[in-house]
Write a protein that holds these residues in place. Structure first.
Motif, PDB file in Angstrom:
ATOM      1  N   PRO A  62       0.795  -1.233   0.000  1.00 43.64           N
ATOM      2  CA  PRO A  62       0.000   0.000   0.000  1.00 43.64           C
ATOM      3  C   PRO A  62       0.825   1.279   0.000  1.00 43.64           C
ATOM      4  O   PRO A  62       0.402   2.282  -0.601  1.00 43.64           O
ATOM      5  N   SER A  63       1.984   1.292   0.640  1.00 40.88           N
ATOM      6  CA  SER A  63       2.780   2.518   0.729  1.00 40.88           C
ATOM      7  C   SER A  63       3.652   2.763  -0.494  1.00 40.88           C
ATOM      8  O   SER A  63       4.248   3.840  -0.616  1.00 40.88           O
ATOM      9  N   ALA A  64       3.757   1.799  -1.382  1.00 48.48           N
ATOM     10  CA  ALA A  64       4.613   1.931  -2.559  1.00 48.48           C
ATOM     11  C   ALA A  64       3.847   2.551  -3.722  1.00 48.48           C
ATOM     12  O   ALA A  64       2.614   2.503  -3.765  1.00 48.48           O
ATOM     13  N   PRO A  65       4.555   3.133  -4.702  1.00 49.26           N
ATOM     14  CA  PRO A  65       3.871   3.664  -5.886  1.00 49.26           C
ATOM     15  C   PRO A  65       3.036   2.593  -6.576  1.00 49.26           C
ATOM     16  O   PRO A  65       3.421   1.419  -6.623  1.00 49.26           O
TER      17      PRO A  65
ATOM     18  N   VAL B 251      17.019  -2.250  -4.647  1.00 45.51           N
ATOM     19  CA  VAL B 251      17.515  -3.615  -4.449  1.00 45.51           C
ATOM     20  C   VAL B 251      17.719  -3.855  -2.964  1.00 45.51           C
ATOM     21  O   VAL B 251      18.317  -3.023  -2.266  1.00 45.51           O
ATOM     22  N   ARG B 252      17.238  -4.983  -2.478  1.00 47.66           N
ATOM     23  CA  ARG B 252      17.546  -5.422  -1.119  1.00 47.66           C
ATOM     24  C   ARG B 252      17.931  -6.888  -1.150  1.00 47.66           C
ATOM     25  O   ARG B 252      17.186  -7.734  -1.651  1.00 47.66           O
ATOM     26  N   LEU B 253      19.107  -7.224  -0.605  1.00 48.97           N
ATOM     27  CA  LEU B 253      19.554  -8.597  -0.448  1.00 48.97           C
ATOM     28  C   LEU B 253      19.883  -8.827   1.023  1.00 48.97           C
ATOM     29  O   LEU B 253      20.406  -7.932   1.697  1.00 48.97           O
ATOM     30  N   GLY B 254      19.587 -10.021   1.525  1.00 54.61           N
ATOM     31  CA  GLY B 254      19.904 -10.277   2.923  1.00 54.61           C
ATOM     32  C   GLY B 254      19.187 -11.472   3.475  1.00 54.61           C
ATOM     33  O   GLY B 254      18.704 -12.352   2.747  1.00 54.61           O
ATOM     34  N   GLY B 255      19.092 -11.529   4.808  1.00 58.24           N
ATOM     35  CA  GLY B 255      18.437 -12.629   5.500  1.00 58.24           C
ATOM     36  C   GLY B 255      16.958 -12.379   5.675  1.00 58.24           C
ATOM     37  O   GLY B 255      16.436 -11.298   5.370  1.00 58.24           O
ATOM     38  N   ASP B 256      16.274 -13.382   6.177  1.00 53.91           N
ATOM     39  CA  ASP B 256      14.827 -13.333   6.363  1.00 53.91           C
ATOM     40  C   ASP B 256      14.463 -12.220   7.342  1.00 53.91           C
ATOM     41  O   ASP B 256      14.940 -12.191   8.468  1.00 53.91           O
ATOM     42  N   ALA B 257      13.603 -11.316   6.905  1.00 50.19           N
ATOM     43  CA  ALA B 257      13.212 -10.176   7.734  1.00 50.19           C
ATOM     44  C   ALA B 257      11.770 -10.243   8.198  1.00 50.19           C
ATOM     45  O   ALA B 257      11.313  -9.334   8.892  1.00 50.19           O
ATOM     46  N   SER B 258      11.046 -11.319   7.842  1.00 53.46           N
ATOM     47  CA  SER B 258       9.601 -11.276   8.097  1.00 53.46           C
ATOM     48  C   SER B 258       8.993 -12.654   8.324  1.00 53.46           C
ATOM     49  O   SER B 258       7.978 -13.001   7.726  1.00 53.46           O
ATOM     50  N   GLU B 259       9.606 -13.457   9.158  1.00 50.45           N
ATOM     51  CA  GLU B 259       9.025 -14.730   9.587  1.00 50.45           C
ATOM     52  C   GLU B 259       8.795 -15.703   8.440  1.00 50.45           C
ATOM     53  O   GLU B 259       7.756 -16.360   8.369  1.00 50.45           O
ATOM     54  N   ASN B 260       9.760 -15.816   7.560  1.00 51.44           N
ATOM     55  CA  ASN B 260       9.710 -16.779   6.449  1.00 51.44           C
ATOM     56  C   ASN B 260       8.649 -16.409   5.411  1.00 51.44           C
ATOM     57  O   ASN B 260       7.512 -16.138   5.734  1.00 51.44           O
TER      58      ASN B 260
ATOM     59  N   SER C 189       5.937  -9.850   1.489  1.00 51.74           N
ATOM     60  CA  SER C 189       5.947  -9.967   2.946  1.00 51.74           C
ATOM     61  C   SER C 189       5.677  -8.607   3.564  1.00 51.74           C
ATOM     62  O   SER C 189       5.676  -7.578   2.879  1.00 51.74           O
ATOM     63  N   SER C 190       5.502  -8.585   4.879  1.00 52.73           N
ATOM     64  CA  SER C 190       5.294  -7.328   5.594  1.00 52.73           C
ATOM     65  C   SER C 190       6.509  -6.415   5.487  1.00 52.73           C
ATOM     66  O   SER C 190       6.400  -5.197   5.664  1.00 52.73           O
TER      67      SER C 190
END
Length: 381
Positions: A323-326, A351-360, A365-366
């Motif tokens: 909802p908050s994105a264009p 770009v975002r790379l990394g580990g799990d940020a939102s409970e799998n 995701s949130s």
């Protein structure tokens, strides 16, 4: 579906330089360029960002023009808040391209500009473009039955039902194959009838993965080589496809993911080189592909639609994906929160790379909402 399996595979490819899922105590390495002597720095752009045309970094070097936050009139305090949030969420790399130029480039912990990371299912977007290129070369049509490019018996169904599944169904997650046992296994005994094609949308990984073989057989070229020749080399991407279990995962550094996002932002053209000339396919790939999930194109996620379905669920959720994105945002979204966002209206690639940020998760995701709430505060002081 053993979603923790993804955490294991991120660390199972021995060749990768670095992979991490726990970032406690990380220090942020911010690489937003400072405002130095611009007359001596050809990479710095001196024009009005709102009027800049798209910039494409050189294919054969690591040079990349950059903006400062001041040039963009972005809020440095909110940028610090965003960086702190990303660090807390186990982020390894975060890039923002504005008009093709680097506006933000942050790395965390021991992750660096050259470190490779898996895209997970964000890599589906590469495959979608490769199908379009193969179709443009008359090697296949997305209306072809999958059986015409794979041997009969690639499923556990009678030939009549098997032959009803098309490449379009693979691209749109509408094959009708039974997803209730194992969504990754593509052995014939795992591929059984549940619905007729086009009757239901469900995020089923196995039919997608078989697109690798479809492309290889249709083009008479190894899948990895086809990617390299048709996409990687023309835009200067560095990366490799790695087979991990039933999955064929793409690994690259963050800038390479940004290059691909920039190619998509410019609708398949890299500067004056056309990687995909067929704009009808491109438009179909990045717009609603079927009625069951209006937030899905050809392996791309679409924002701003009235409803969406999510991986691992049969439910239809009302409202926009982020909802908050264009509203015109399109995205490649991978397990453990690998993110590639492309926003044509703002000339943005994120770009975002990394580990799990939102409970799998296997895609949306949130964390998407968390990123965009804070990024909006940076860009709209």
């Amino acid at each position: 579906m053993k979603l923790r399996y993804w955490t294991f595979i991120l660390c199972s490819a021995l060749w990768i330089s670095s992979c991490s899922t726990d970032k406690d105590g990380m220090e942020t390495e911010q690489q937003i360029i400072s405002a130095e002597d611009e007359s001596d720095s050809p990479g710095i752009n001196n024009g009005d960002p709102a009027e800049e045309s798209l910039y494409f970094p050189p294919v054969t070097s690591n040079e990349w023009e950059q903006y400062t936050l001041d040039e963009l009139n972005w809020n440095p305090t909110e940028a610090d808040n965003l960086s702190e949030y990303l660090q807390e969420k186990g982020t390894d790399a975060f890039l923002v391209l504005k008009n093709g130029r680097l506006a933000i480039e942050w790395y965390y912990g021991d992750f660096s500009q050259e470190t490779k990371h898996t895209w997970n299912s964000a890599g589906k977007t590469l495959t979608a473009l490769m199908v379009g290129i193969a179709q443009e070369e008359s090697k296949l049509s997305i209306e072809d039955p999958v059986t015409s490019h794979l041997n009969e018996g690639w499923t556990n169904m009678e030939l009549e039902k098997e032959s009803a599944i098309t490449i379009r169904n693979q691209l749109t997650m509408t094959t009708g194959l039974d997803y209730r046992e194992d969504i990754f296994c593509y052995d014939p005994e795992c591929l059984n009838f549940l619905n007729d094609p086009n009757d239901f949308w469900y995020y089923h990984n196995a039919p997608y993965t078989l697109l690798d073989q479809v492309i290889s057989n249709a083009t008479d070229t190894d899948f990895k080589e086809y990617y390299k020749t048709k996409i990687g080399d023309p835009i200067g991407m560095e990366g490799n496809w790695v087979k991990v279990g039933y999955n064929n995962l793409f690994f690259s550094n963050a800038r390479s993911m940004g290059r691909f996002g920039l190619l998509i932002l410019n609708k398949g053209d890299w500067n004056d080189v056309s990687v995909l000339s067929n704009k009808d396919y491109f438009d179909s790939m990045t717009n609603i592909s079927q009625e069951m999930n209006p937030s899905y194109g050809y392996l791309w996620w679409l924002n701003g639609k009235e409803s969406f379905r999510a991986p691992g669920s049969e439910n239809l959720f009302e409202g926009s994906l982020i909802p908050s994105a264009p509203i015109d945002l399109i995205a490649g979204l991978g397990a453990n929160d690998q993110k590639l966002y492309v926003v044509p209206s703002e000339n943005l690639v994120v770009v975002r790379l990394g580990g799990d940020a939102s409970e799998n998760n296997l895609g949306p995701s949130s964390f998407d909402e968390g990123i965009w709430t804070r990024l909006n505060a940076v860009m709209n002081p």
